[in-house]
Write a protein that holds these residues in place. Structure first.
Motif, PDB file in Angstrom:
ATOM      1  N   GLU A 123      -0.366  77.319 -12.479  1.00  0.00           N
ATOM      2  CA  GLU A 123       0.858  76.972 -12.415  1.00  0.00           C
ATOM      3  C   GLU A 123       1.739  77.979 -11.586  1.00  0.00           C
ATOM      4  O   GLU A 123       2.594  77.251 -10.801  1.00  0.00           O
ATOM      5  CB  GLU A 123       1.380  77.462 -13.725  1.00  0.00           C
ATOM      6  CG  GLU A 123       2.787  76.683 -14.023  1.00  0.00           C
ATOM      7  CD  GLU A 123       3.501  76.797 -15.667  1.00  0.00           C
ATOM      8  OE1 GLU A 123       4.807  77.272 -15.637  1.00  0.00           O
ATOM      9  OE2 GLU A 123       2.694  76.566 -16.405  1.00  0.00           O
ATOM     10  N   LYS A 124       1.656  79.084 -11.428  1.00  0.00           N
ATOM     11  CA  LYS A 124       2.394  80.161 -10.692  1.00  0.00           C
ATOM     12  C   LYS A 124       1.966  79.824  -9.271  1.00  0.00           C
ATOM     13  O   LYS A 124       2.634  79.964  -8.541  1.00  0.00           O
ATOM     14  CB  LYS A 124       1.990  81.772 -11.052  1.00  0.00           C
ATOM     15  CG  LYS A 124       2.726  81.964 -12.418  1.00  0.00           C
ATOM     16  CD  LYS A 124       4.259  81.712 -12.388  1.00  0.00           C
ATOM     17  CE  LYS A 124       4.792  81.969 -13.719  1.00  0.00           C
ATOM     18  NZ  LYS A 124       6.305  81.581 -13.994  1.00  0.00           N
ATOM     19  N   ILE A 125       0.660  79.593  -9.117  1.00  0.00           N
ATOM     20  CA  ILE A 125       0.209  79.377  -7.531  1.00  0.00           C
ATOM     21  C   ILE A 125       0.816  78.208  -7.035  1.00  0.00           C
ATOM     22  O   ILE A 125       1.347  78.139  -5.810  1.00  0.00           O
ATOM     23  CB  ILE A 125      -1.382  79.216  -7.757  1.00  0.00           C
ATOM     24  CG1 ILE A 125      -2.007  80.367  -7.530  1.00  0.00           C
ATOM     25  CG2 ILE A 125      -1.767  78.595  -6.070  1.00  0.00           C
ATOM     26  CD1 ILE A 125      -3.600  80.696  -7.945  1.00  0.00           C
ATOM     27  N   GLU A 126       1.007  76.917  -7.926  1.00  0.00           N
ATOM     28  CA  GLU A 126       1.800  75.840  -7.069  1.00  0.00           C
ATOM     29  C   GLU A 126       3.355  76.113  -7.247  1.00  0.00           C
ATOM     30  O   GLU A 126       3.739  75.461  -6.122  1.00  0.00           O
ATOM     31  CB  GLU A 126       1.544  74.926  -8.391  1.00  0.00           C
ATOM     32  CG  GLU A 126       0.067  74.233  -8.528  1.00  0.00           C
ATOM     33  CD  GLU A 126      -0.131  73.440  -7.226  1.00  0.00           C
ATOM     34  OE1 GLU A 126       0.583  72.893  -6.554  1.00  0.00           O
ATOM     35  OE2 GLU A 126      -1.547  73.883  -6.767  1.00  0.00           O
ATOM     36  N   GLU A 127       3.994  76.847  -8.127  1.00  0.00           N
ATOM     37  CA  GLU A 127       5.304  77.400  -7.671  1.00  0.00           C
ATOM     38  C   GLU A 127       5.232  77.826  -6.420  1.00  0.00           C
ATOM     39  O   GLU A 127       6.407  77.699  -5.563  1.00  0.00           O
ATOM     40  CB  GLU A 127       5.640  78.249  -8.854  1.00  0.00           C
ATOM     41  CG  GLU A 127       6.038  77.750 -10.137  1.00  0.00           C
ATOM     42  CD  GLU A 127       6.781  78.764 -10.958  1.00  0.00           C
ATOM     43  OE1 GLU A 127       7.257  78.425 -12.209  1.00  0.00           O
ATOM     44  OE2 GLU A 127       6.408  79.865 -10.824  1.00  0.00           O
ATOM     45  N   ILE A 128       4.518  79.088  -6.070  1.00  0.00           N
ATOM     46  CA  ILE A 128       4.555  79.684  -4.930  1.00  0.00           C
ATOM     47  C   ILE A 128       4.371  78.771  -3.720  1.00  0.00           C
ATOM     48  O   ILE A 128       5.028  78.652  -2.515  1.00  0.00           O
ATOM     49  CB  ILE A 128       3.595  80.918  -4.718  1.00  0.00           C
ATOM     50  CG1 ILE A 128       3.790  81.945  -5.884  1.00  0.00           C
ATOM     51  CG2 ILE A 128       3.463  81.662  -3.503  1.00  0.00           C
ATOM     52  CD1 ILE A 128       5.396  82.599  -5.707  1.00  0.00           C
ATOM     53  N   ILE A 129       3.348  77.969  -3.683  1.00  0.00           N
ATOM     54  CA  ILE A 129       3.068  76.819  -2.665  1.00  0.00           C
ATOM     55  C   ILE A 129       4.394  76.044  -2.355  1.00  0.00           C
ATOM     56  O   ILE A 129       4.539  75.826  -1.378  1.00  0.00           O
ATOM     57  CB  ILE A 129       1.614  75.935  -3.013  1.00  0.00           C
ATOM     58  CG1 ILE A 129       0.680  76.952  -2.889  1.00  0.00           C
ATOM     59  CG2 ILE A 129       1.729  74.793  -1.997  1.00  0.00           C
ATOM     60  CD1 ILE A 129      -0.774  76.329  -3.469  1.00  0.00           C
ATOM     61  N   ASP A 130       4.685  75.442  -3.563  1.00  0.00           N
ATOM     62  CA  ASP A 130       6.040  74.721  -3.287  1.00  0.00           C
ATOM     63  C   ASP A 130       7.137  75.525  -2.650  1.00  0.00           C
ATOM     64  O   ASP A 130       7.935  74.864  -1.866  1.00  0.00           O
ATOM     65  CB  ASP A 130       6.694  74.048  -4.712  1.00  0.00           C
ATOM     66  CG  ASP A 130       5.844  73.115  -5.285  1.00  0.00           C
ATOM     67  OD1 ASP A 130       4.940  72.468  -4.639  1.00  0.00           O
ATOM     68  OD2 ASP A 130       5.975  72.851  -6.455  1.00  0.00           O
ATOM     69  N   LEU A 131       7.558  76.664  -2.965  1.00  0.00           N
ATOM     70  CA  LEU A 131       8.235  77.660  -2.274  1.00  0.00           C
ATOM     71  C   LEU A 131       8.252  77.694  -0.727  1.00  0.00           C
ATOM     72  O   LEU A 131       8.890  77.807  -0.090  1.00  0.00           O
ATOM     73  CB  LEU A 131       8.614  78.814  -3.263  1.00  0.00           C
ATOM     74  CG  LEU A 131       9.697  79.788  -2.773  1.00  0.00           C
ATOM     75  CD1 LEU A 131      11.012  79.093  -2.966  1.00  0.00           C
ATOM     76  CD2 LEU A 131       9.697  81.206  -3.634  1.00  0.00           C
ATOM     77  N   LEU A 132       6.864  78.139  -0.829  1.00  0.00           N
ATOM     78  CA  LEU A 132       6.365  78.563   0.634  1.00  0.00           C
ATOM     79  C   LEU A 132       6.745  77.359   1.616  1.00  0.00           C
ATOM     80  O   LEU A 132       7.129  77.309   2.923  1.00  0.00           O
ATOM     81  CB  LEU A 132       5.064  79.013   0.791  1.00  0.00           C
ATOM     82  CG  LEU A 132       4.687  80.430   0.121  1.00  0.00           C
ATOM     83  CD1 LEU A 132       3.186  80.475   0.241  1.00  0.00           C
ATOM     84  CD2 LEU A 132       5.639  81.446   1.263  1.00  0.00           C
ATOM     85  N   SER A 133       6.500  76.006   0.988  1.00  0.00           N
ATOM     86  CA  SER A 133       6.662  74.966   1.783  1.00  0.00           C
ATOM     87  C   SER A 133       8.091  74.508   2.182  1.00  0.00           C
ATOM     88  O   SER A 133       8.400  74.134   3.505  1.00  0.00           O
ATOM     89  CB  SER A 133       6.073  73.322   1.164  1.00  0.00           C
ATOM     90  OG  SER A 133       6.886  73.122  -0.030  1.00  0.00           O
ATOM     91  N   LYS A 134       9.160  75.388   1.354  1.00  0.00           N
ATOM     92  CA  LYS A 134      10.317  75.026   1.555  1.00  0.00           C
ATOM     93  C   LYS A 134      10.666  75.768   2.570  1.00  0.00           C
ATOM     94  O   LYS A 134      11.691  75.700   3.574  1.00  0.00           O
ATOM     95  CB  LYS A 134      11.235  75.347   0.332  1.00  0.00           C
ATOM     96  CG  LYS A 134      11.033  74.249  -0.649  1.00  0.00           C
ATOM     97  CD  LYS A 134      11.979  74.536  -1.908  1.00  0.00           C
ATOM     98  CE  LYS A 134      11.650  73.538  -3.121  1.00  0.00           C
ATOM     99  NZ  LYS A 134      12.422  74.233  -4.375  1.00  0.00           N
ATOM    100  N   ILE A 135      10.061  77.098   2.643  1.00  0.00           N
ATOM    101  CA  ILE A 135      10.306  78.132   3.697  1.00  0.00           C
ATOM    102  C   ILE A 135       9.823  77.662   5.090  1.00  0.00           C
ATOM    103  O   ILE A 135      10.496  77.999   6.291  1.00  0.00           O
ATOM    104  CB  ILE A 135       9.834  79.591   3.297  1.00  0.00           C
ATOM    105  CG1 ILE A 135      10.643  80.001   2.036  1.00  0.00           C
ATOM    106  CG2 ILE A 135      10.076  80.512   4.406  1.00  0.00           C
ATOM    107  CD1 ILE A 135       9.969  81.186   1.288  1.00  0.00           C
ATOM    108  N   ILE A 136       8.749  77.205   5.276  1.00  0.00           N
ATOM    109  CA  ILE A 136       8.130  76.925   6.373  1.00  0.00           C
ATOM    110  C   ILE A 136       8.716  75.815   7.048  1.00  0.00           C
ATOM    111  O   ILE A 136       8.708  75.548   8.303  1.00  0.00           O
ATOM    112  CB  ILE A 136       6.595  76.845   6.036  1.00  0.00           C
ATOM    113  CG1 ILE A 136       5.741  78.028   5.917  1.00  0.00           C
ATOM    114  CG2 ILE A 136       5.879  76.026   7.194  1.00  0.00           C
ATOM    115  CD1 ILE A 136       4.360  77.819   5.410  1.00  0.00           C
ATOM    116  N   ASP A 137       9.053  74.716   6.254  1.00  0.00           N
ATOM    117  CA  ASP A 137       9.523  73.422   6.875  1.00  0.00           C
ATOM    118  C   ASP A 137      11.005  73.556   7.387  1.00  0.00           C
ATOM    119  O   ASP A 137      11.484  72.795   8.127  1.00  0.00           O
ATOM    120  CB  ASP A 137       9.815  72.498   5.668  1.00  0.00           C
ATOM    121  CG  ASP A 137       8.738  71.807   5.167  1.00  0.00           C
ATOM    122  OD1 ASP A 137       7.312  71.778   5.742  1.00  0.00           O
ATOM    123  OD2 ASP A 137       8.588  71.235   3.980  1.00  0.00           O
TER     124      ASP A 137
END
Length: 88
Positions: free
Chosen positions: A73-87
């Motif tokens: 669950e925490k991995i998915e949170e980080i991936i979602d957050l990183l996608s916002k940063i990268i985009d």
């Protein structure tokens, strides 16, 4: 509050002061390039504060989640957050 969060808080308070200064610069009709340079500095400080918060999150919340077999669950949170940063 741990040290990482304290550092992030100080960075955010500093950036708040910078933003207030930028608003005053605009109101006073200051030179656009000077205003832009101040905006860049404020953005850099906000990014730094965000990284401190994320570092704290990884070292504490994510680590604890893995200890409790809830890491996915925490991995998915980080991936979602990183996608916002990268985009951006």
């Amino acid at each position: 509050m741990n040290e990482e969060k304290k550092k992030a808080l100080m960075a955010l308070k500093t950036s708040k002061g910078q933003i207030e200064g930028i608003i005053k610069m605009l109101e006073d009709g200051r030179y656009c390039v000077d205003i832009s340079n101040q905006i860049i500095a404020a953005q850099a400080l906000l990014k730094k504060a965000n990284m401190m918060i994320l570092k704290q999150h990884l070292h504490h919340c994510v680590k604890d989640a893995f200890d409790q077999d809830k890491g996915d669950e925490k991995i998915e949170e980080i991936i979602d957050l990183l996608s916002k940063i990268i985009d951006k």
